[in-house]
Write an enzyme that holds these catalytic residues in place. Structure first.
Site, PDB file in Angstrom:
ATOM      1  N   ASN A   9      46.563  29.185  54.826  1.00  0.00           N
ATOM      2  CA  ASN A   9      47.730  28.606  54.155  1.00  0.00           C
ATOM      3  C   ASN A   9      48.892  29.582  54.049  1.00  0.00           C
ATOM      4  O   ASN A   9      50.047  29.165  53.959  1.00  0.00           O
ATOM      5  CB  ASN A   9      47.327  28.146  52.751  1.00  0.00           C
ATOM      6  CG  ASN A   9      46.426  26.931  52.788  1.00  0.00           C
ATOM      7  OD1 ASN A   9      46.848  25.853  53.160  1.00  0.00           O
ATOM      8  ND2 ASN A   9      45.168  27.117  52.412  1.00  0.00           N
ATOM      9  N   THR A  10      48.603  30.883  54.059  1.00  0.00           N
ATOM     10  CA  THR A  10      49.653  31.892  53.935  1.00  0.00           C
ATOM     11  C   THR A  10      49.972  32.543  55.272  1.00  0.00           C
ATOM     12  O   THR A  10      51.136  32.685  55.649  1.00  0.00           O
ATOM     13  CB  THR A  10      49.237  32.980  52.927  1.00  0.00           C
ATOM     14  OG1 THR A  10      48.923  32.371  51.676  1.00  0.00           O
ATOM     15  CG2 THR A  10      50.366  33.988  52.720  1.00  0.00           C
ATOM     16  N   GLY A 107      35.509  22.793  54.860  1.00  0.00           N
ATOM     17  CA  GLY A 107      36.643  23.285  55.630  1.00  0.00           C
ATOM     18  C   GLY A 107      36.211  24.204  56.759  1.00  0.00           C
ATOM     19  O   GLY A 107      35.175  24.876  56.668  1.00  0.00           O
ATOM     20  N   ASP A 109      37.319  27.032  57.555  1.00  0.00           N
ATOM     21  CA  ASP A 109      37.221  28.417  57.097  1.00  0.00           C
ATOM     22  C   ASP A 109      35.871  28.683  56.448  1.00  0.00           C
ATOM     23  O   ASP A 109      35.271  29.759  56.633  1.00  0.00           O
ATOM     24  CB  ASP A 109      38.357  28.734  56.119  1.00  0.00           C
ATOM     25  CG  ASP A 109      38.434  27.761  54.936  1.00  0.00           C
ATOM     26  OD1 ASP A 109      38.007  26.598  55.084  1.00  0.00           O
ATOM     27  OD2 ASP A 109      38.941  28.173  53.875  1.00  0.00           O
ATOM     28  N   THR A 184      55.800  44.217  30.521  1.00  0.00           N
ATOM     29  CA  THR A 184      55.562  42.915  31.138  1.00  0.00           C
ATOM     30  C   THR A 184      54.889  42.998  32.493  1.00  0.00           C
ATOM     31  O   THR A 184      53.908  42.284  32.754  1.00  0.00           O
ATOM     32  CB  THR A 184      56.901  42.149  31.262  1.00  0.00           C
ATOM     33  OG1 THR A 184      57.460  41.968  29.966  1.00  0.00           O
ATOM     34  CG2 THR A 184      56.681  40.796  31.923  1.00  0.00           C
TER      35      THR A 184
END
Length: 271
Positions: A9-10, A107, A109, A184
């Site tokens: 997906n990336t 899937g 993968d 943060t």
């Protein structure tokens, strides 16, 4: 030499194997808008940069979780390498049995990881793939892939933090110096990394307990897997090229059969 392609997906990860040796690997961003010519020209360029001629590629194996890119990608292989690729899916010989309730839901993968985990490390084995999603699968001593867990990956969690909150910034995904964060950015990094570590520990131990395979080997792969593997005793092996090797193994199992491309055999659709 053979070319193996893992479409995630990336990223799209490419590997070139000579026998069982990974000669080189490289990546492209998974861009649905690419045409077959763009894929083909980029691929030929990257092969040349690694001193590999297209004539050296004897065959191609692809696993994809992004159906939208497949038409252009497959046609780029046909057009620029002159090869008809094998595609992980129905009809591919794997050497394992998929024993989940609906095998067609598994899937590509997961199938590739199951094959690589079992062939390289034996069974029972638990394979964790730290990708866009984090997946956990077990293959037993009979070579049966019978269960799996899917959870949000670190990048998905991070993206949710900075996209769905008004004041939290985009941060580098890395382990902070301490979990006792005081500002943060390190607070977000601590939550992301230590949260994934805690999730991994809990899921692995619960899957071991529920399956009865308390001593099975645990193998991790995926881009961010090393960070987690270094922090958990539950992971026995980190293998960054596990999925590519699984594709190489699948190619060897299928090389004598004829690739069936189904809907990908026609020329490019209008783009």
């Amino acid at each position: 030499m053979i070319l193996v392609i893992d479409v995630g997906n990336t990223n799209i990860t490419f590997g070139v194997y000579s026998g069982e040796k990974l000669v080189t690997s490289f990546r492209m961003i998974s861009q649905i808008s690419h045409t077959s010519d763009e894929y083909g020209l980029n691929l030929i360029s990257l092969l040349n940069l690694n001193n590999i001629k297209k004539e050296d590629i004897e065959g191609v194996m692809i696993a994809s979780v992004v159906p939208q890119v497949m038409h252009a990608l497959v046609n780029s292989i046909l057009k620029y390498l002159g090869k008809k690729p094998y595609i992980v899916g129905p009809g591919i010989k794997t050497g394992i049995k998929v024993k989940i309730d609906n095998p067609r839901e598994a899937g590509p993968d997961l199938i590739v990881d199951a094959v690589a985990g079992f062939e390289l490390y034996g069974g029972p084995v638990l394979v964790i793939d730290f990708g866009t999603a984090t997946t956990y699968i077990i293959v037993n001593e009979k070579g049966e892939f019978f269960t799996g867990v899917v959870s949000p990956g670190i990048r998905i969690s991070a993206k949710a933090l900075w996209e769905d909150t008004a004041k939290l910034p985009e941060v580098e995904i890395k382990k902070p110096e301490s979990i006792l964060a005081k500002e943060t950015i390190s607070s977000m990094q601590a939550g992301l990394i230590y949260g994934q570590i805690g999730q991994t520990k809990y899921i692995v131990n619960e899957m071991k307990k529920a399956s009865g395979y308390t001593d099975m080997k645990v193998v991790a792969t995926g881009g961010l897997g090393r960070i987690i593997a270094d922090e958990t005793e539950e992971i026995d092996v980190y293998d960054p090229t596990l999925t590519l090797r699984g594709l190489q193994i699948l190619y060897e199992k299928n090389r004598k059969s004829k690739p069936q491309l189904r809907e990908f055999e026609d020329g490019d659709r209008p783009e």
